[in-house]
Design a protein around this motif. Structure first.
Motif, PDB file in Angstrom:
ATOM      1  N   TRP A 174      36.012  39.875  33.571  1.00  0.00           N
ATOM      2  CA  TRP A 174      36.300  38.922  34.635  1.00  0.00           C
ATOM      3  C   TRP A 174      37.130  37.755  34.103  1.00  0.00           C
ATOM      4  O   TRP A 174      37.956  37.197  34.805  1.00  0.00           O
ATOM      5  CB  TRP A 174      35.005  38.395  35.256  1.00  0.00           C
ATOM      6  CG  TRP A 174      34.493  39.255  36.371  1.00  0.00           C
ATOM      7  CD1 TRP A 174      33.483  40.165  36.323  1.00  0.00           C
ATOM      8  CD2 TRP A 174      34.990  39.295  37.718  1.00  0.00           C
ATOM      9  NE1 TRP A 174      33.309  40.762  37.543  1.00  0.00           N
ATOM     10  CE2 TRP A 174      34.218  40.245  38.422  1.00  0.00           C
ATOM     11  CE3 TRP A 174      36.002  38.613  38.389  1.00  0.00           C
ATOM     12  CZ2 TRP A 174      34.441  40.542  39.765  1.00  0.00           C
ATOM     13  CZ3 TRP A 174      36.226  38.898  39.738  1.00  0.00           C
ATOM     14  CH2 TRP A 174      35.441  39.848  40.407  1.00  0.00           C
ATOM     15  N   ARG A 175      36.898  37.406  32.841  1.00  0.00           N
ATOM     16  CA  ARG A 175      37.658  36.307  32.227  1.00  0.00           C
ATOM     17  C   ARG A 175      38.985  36.786  31.657  1.00  0.00           C
ATOM     18  O   ARG A 175      39.997  36.106  31.756  1.00  0.00           O
ATOM     19  CB  ARG A 175      36.824  35.668  31.106  1.00  0.00           C
ATOM     20  CG  ARG A 175      37.431  34.401  30.516  1.00  0.00           C
ATOM     21  CD  ARG A 175      36.568  33.896  29.368  1.00  0.00           C
ATOM     22  NE  ARG A 175      37.039  32.616  28.849  1.00  0.00           N
ATOM     23  CZ  ARG A 175      38.022  32.485  27.973  1.00  0.00           C
ATOM     24  NH1 ARG A 175      38.639  33.569  27.518  1.00  0.00           N
ATOM     25  NH2 ARG A 175      38.378  31.277  27.545  1.00  0.00           N
ATOM     26  N   ARG A 177      41.189  40.321  31.803  1.00  0.00           N
ATOM     27  CA  ARG A 177      41.232  41.662  32.396  1.00  0.00           C
ATOM     28  C   ARG A 177      41.470  42.736  31.345  1.00  0.00           C
ATOM     29  O   ARG A 177      40.889  43.811  31.399  1.00  0.00           O
ATOM     30  CB  ARG A 177      42.330  41.697  33.472  1.00  0.00           C
ATOM     31  CG  ARG A 177      42.247  42.891  34.408  1.00  0.00           C
ATOM     32  CD  ARG A 177      40.960  42.926  35.218  1.00  0.00           C
ATOM     33  NE  ARG A 177      40.674  41.663  35.847  1.00  0.00           N
ATOM     34  CZ  ARG A 177      41.275  41.203  36.937  1.00  0.00           C
ATOM     35  NH1 ARG A 177      42.236  41.908  37.510  1.00  0.00           N
ATOM     36  NH2 ARG A 177      40.937  40.048  37.458  1.00  0.00           N
ATOM     37  N   LYS A 182      41.379  45.982  38.652  1.00  0.00           N
ATOM     38  CA  LYS A 182      40.479  45.126  39.431  1.00  0.00           C
ATOM     39  C   LYS A 182      39.479  45.958  40.234  1.00  0.00           C
ATOM     40  O   LYS A 182      38.314  45.573  40.378  1.00  0.00           O
ATOM     41  CB  LYS A 182      41.290  44.235  40.369  1.00  0.00           C
ATOM     42  CG  LYS A 182      40.447  43.237  41.150  1.00  0.00           C
ATOM     43  CD  LYS A 182      41.317  42.336  42.026  1.00  0.00           C
ATOM     44  CE  LYS A 182      42.188  41.419  41.193  1.00  0.00           C
ATOM     45  NZ  LYS A 182      42.939  40.446  42.026  1.00  0.00           N
ATOM     46  N   LEU A 185      36.698  47.117  37.960  1.00  0.00           N
ATOM     47  CA  LEU A 185      35.864  45.972  37.609  1.00  0.00           C
ATOM     48  C   LEU A 185      34.934  45.611  38.760  1.00  0.00           C
ATOM     49  O   LEU A 185      33.739  45.330  38.546  1.00  0.00           O
ATOM     50  CB  LEU A 185      36.737  44.776  37.227  1.00  0.00           C
ATOM     51  CG  LEU A 185      36.001  43.486  36.849  1.00  0.00           C
ATOM     52  CD1 LEU A 185      35.053  43.724  35.677  1.00  0.00           C
ATOM     53  CD2 LEU A 185      36.988  42.375  36.510  1.00  0.00           C
ATOM     54  N   THR A 189      30.952  45.937  38.597  1.00  0.00           N
ATOM     55  CA  THR A 189      30.147  44.741  38.865  1.00  0.00           C
ATOM     56  C   THR A 189      29.095  45.031  39.930  1.00  0.00           C
ATOM     57  O   THR A 189      27.916  44.667  39.783  1.00  0.00           O
ATOM     58  CB  THR A 189      31.052  43.578  39.325  1.00  0.00           C
ATOM     59  OG1 THR A 189      32.023  43.305  38.314  1.00  0.00           O
ATOM     60  CG2 THR A 189      30.237  42.329  39.596  1.00  0.00           C
ATOM     61  N   THR A 228      39.551  31.513  37.239  1.00  0.00           N
ATOM     62  CA  THR A 228      39.027  32.879  37.301  1.00  0.00           C
ATOM     63  C   THR A 228      37.522  32.871  37.500  1.00  0.00           C
ATOM     64  O   THR A 228      36.977  33.659  38.283  1.00  0.00           O
ATOM     65  CB  THR A 228      39.378  33.638  36.010  1.00  0.00           C
ATOM     66  OG1 THR A 228      40.788  33.608  35.796  1.00  0.00           O
ATOM     67  CG2 THR A 228      38.910  35.085  36.092  1.00  0.00           C
ATOM     68  N   MET A 232      35.335  34.323  40.622  1.00  0.00           N
ATOM     69  CA  MET A 232      34.261  35.301  40.445  1.00  0.00           C
ATOM     70  C   MET A 232      32.993  34.868  41.167  1.00  0.00           C
ATOM     71  O   MET A 232      32.356  35.674  41.854  1.00  0.00           O
ATOM     72  CB  MET A 232      33.975  35.482  38.956  1.00  0.00           C
ATOM     73  CG  MET A 232      32.958  36.587  38.669  1.00  0.00           C
ATOM     74  SD  MET A 232      32.210  36.478  37.043  1.00  0.00           S
ATOM     75  CE  MET A 232      31.112  35.082  37.292  1.00  0.00           C
ATOM     76  N   VAL A 236      31.792  37.602  43.945  1.00  0.00           N
ATOM     77  CA  VAL A 236      30.651  38.446  43.593  1.00  0.00           C
ATOM     78  C   VAL A 236      29.444  38.223  44.505  1.00  0.00           C
ATOM     79  O   VAL A 236      28.833  39.192  44.972  1.00  0.00           O
ATOM     80  CB  VAL A 236      30.267  38.250  42.115  1.00  0.00           C
ATOM     81  CG1 VAL A 236      28.971  38.978  41.785  1.00  0.00           C
ATOM     82  CG2 VAL A 236      31.388  38.755  41.206  1.00  0.00           C
TER      83      VAL A 236
END
Length: 412
Positions: A174-175, A177, A182, A185, A189, A228, A232, A236
């Motif tokens: 997330w910090r 890539r 994406k 990820l 997640t 970023t 998130m 999320v």
């Protein structure tokens, strides 16, 4: 490490006992080839661990339990697996660690499907079959009639350990890539956070919180990372709220909440859990050290394999905690040297990871959020816990190494 449990449960259940140490020949082969190519893993940590282990092996046979097989099982922890920390740390570099992390993000998605099947299936189902094909199931008591699923592993701790490592990588991606799409990820997640209630594992939840704290600190060290991080924590929670509306996740949340309530009653809440299970694991062995032999009861005796060989059944002959096991097996003096050596190694890697964070490399810092506790307090007498502790600390050290092409450019 990943498929050991699957082999013991589903593929070769008749070989479940020897497969318990299936990674040992691999570790020995790695060490052999590493040395044959001219590398050396000798340093202050390996020398201290090797010397104390050999002393403990001798005293276990001469003054302790007297069983050579039990002593050998304890010996292998430090002679075959501990050196792999430094071998992995030297041979791998940051690019290879990132590649492994990307593979783990892909892997965790179907793994969550397996966990969900195990959670909602009876213990007699094939997906829940235990070691050696045991029809009583591999799940462990949870709440509301549901069991903690083991995933591919022979016991539930392996599943929590794998997902704990995945959380560290997930927050890192997330910090940074680093080549991960994406979509993958986001799917990884979602899979990780769905598994938290389905796992009914407080250890997994606490590990996720620890990783998030490390991510929060890493994000404030870089302006781009702050935005970023904000993105998130906005995206999320929305995904998780939508997932929580489904019956699959909501049932897991109810079981997880009940598990927390039950544990809170028996342990005195979060404070009791922290002081008794975590801090108590360090302090209790010291309080009763004068009641134990000077050189301990013998290396290997505190493991499940050791207890099975000595008594014919699985039980904690010494202590459930890692510090208690080590001090009980090796005695107060040698046992503390062992524990302190592991703590100093963890703190040394933590210091370097902290410096690398401010030099633009957040990977070792994020992996440290998982590997530090594994190095200091993980149950090394249990093969799966040992494997994840060694592997994750090796990767943390390796993440400090720059990719080879960058190193070549730096030196012309």
């Amino acid at each position: 490490m990943l498929f050991e449990g699957a082999l013991r449960k589903w593929v070769l259940p008749q070989l479940s006992v020897p497969l318990l140490i299936v990674r040992d020949p691999v570790a020995i082969a790695i060490i052999y080839y590493y040395i044959s190519y001219g590398y050396r893993f000798w340093n202050a940590y390996t020398v201290i661990i090797f010397v104390t282990t050999l002393i403990s092996f001798i005293t276990a046979i001469g003054l302790g339990h007297g069983s050579i097989p039990v002593a050998v099982f304890g010996l292998r922890i430090y002679l075959f697996h501990f050196p792999l920390i430094f071998i992995i740390g030297e041979i791998f570099d940051r690019a290879e660690v990132e590649k492994l992390g990307r593979v783990l993000m892909y892997l965790i998605i179907p793994m969550t499907v397996l966990v969900a099947l195990q959670f909602y299936s009876p213990q007699s189902a094939w997906v829940n079959r235990g070691v050696g094909g045991n029809l009583e199931g591999a799940g462990f008591s949870g709440a509301l009639g549901f069991f903690r699923p083991p995933g591919l592993f022979s016991f539930t701790n392996g599943n929590s350990l794998l997902y704990g490592m995945a959380v560290a990588f997930m927050f890192y991606f997330w910090r940074n890539r680093s080549g991960l799409s994406k979509l993958i990820l986001l799917m990884a997640t979602l899979a990780i956070f769905i598994t938290i209630p389905l796992s009914i594992s407080r250890a997994f939840l606490f590990q996720t919180v620890i990783c998030f704290v490390f991510l929060s600190f890493a994000s404030i060290t870089d302006v781009k990372s702050i935005f970023t991080f904000i993105g998130m924590i906005l995206v999320v929670p929305v995904i998780l709220l939508l997932a929580a509306q489904t019956e699959v996740v909501s049932t897991g949340l109810a079981a997880f909440a009940q598990r927390f309530e039950n544990a809170g009653v028996s342990e005195g809440g979060i404070e009791g859990t922290f002081t008794d299970r975590f801090l108590g694991g360090f302090t209790r062995p010291l309080a009763f050290s004068d009641e134990r032999p000077l050189f301990g009861y013998g290396i290997g005796m505190g493991t499940n394999v050791g207890s099975t060989i000595l008594t014919g059944g699985v039980s904690y002959l010494i202590d459930e905690g890692e510090t208690g096991r080590v001090v009980g097996e090796q005695g107060l003096f040698i046992g503390l040297i062992n524990i302190i050596t592991r703590i100093l190694l963890g703190l040394s890697v933590a210091f370097i990871s902290f410096k690398k964070l401010f030099m633009g490399n957040a990977l070792p810092w994020m992996l440290l959020s998982y590997s530090l506790l594994g190095m200091i307090n993980s149950l090394w007498g249990q093969p799966t816990s040992l494997g994840f502790a060694v592997f994750s600390m090796g990767l943390t050290i390796a993440a400090i190494n720059p990719p080879l092409n960058q190193e070549q450019e730096a030196y012309g």
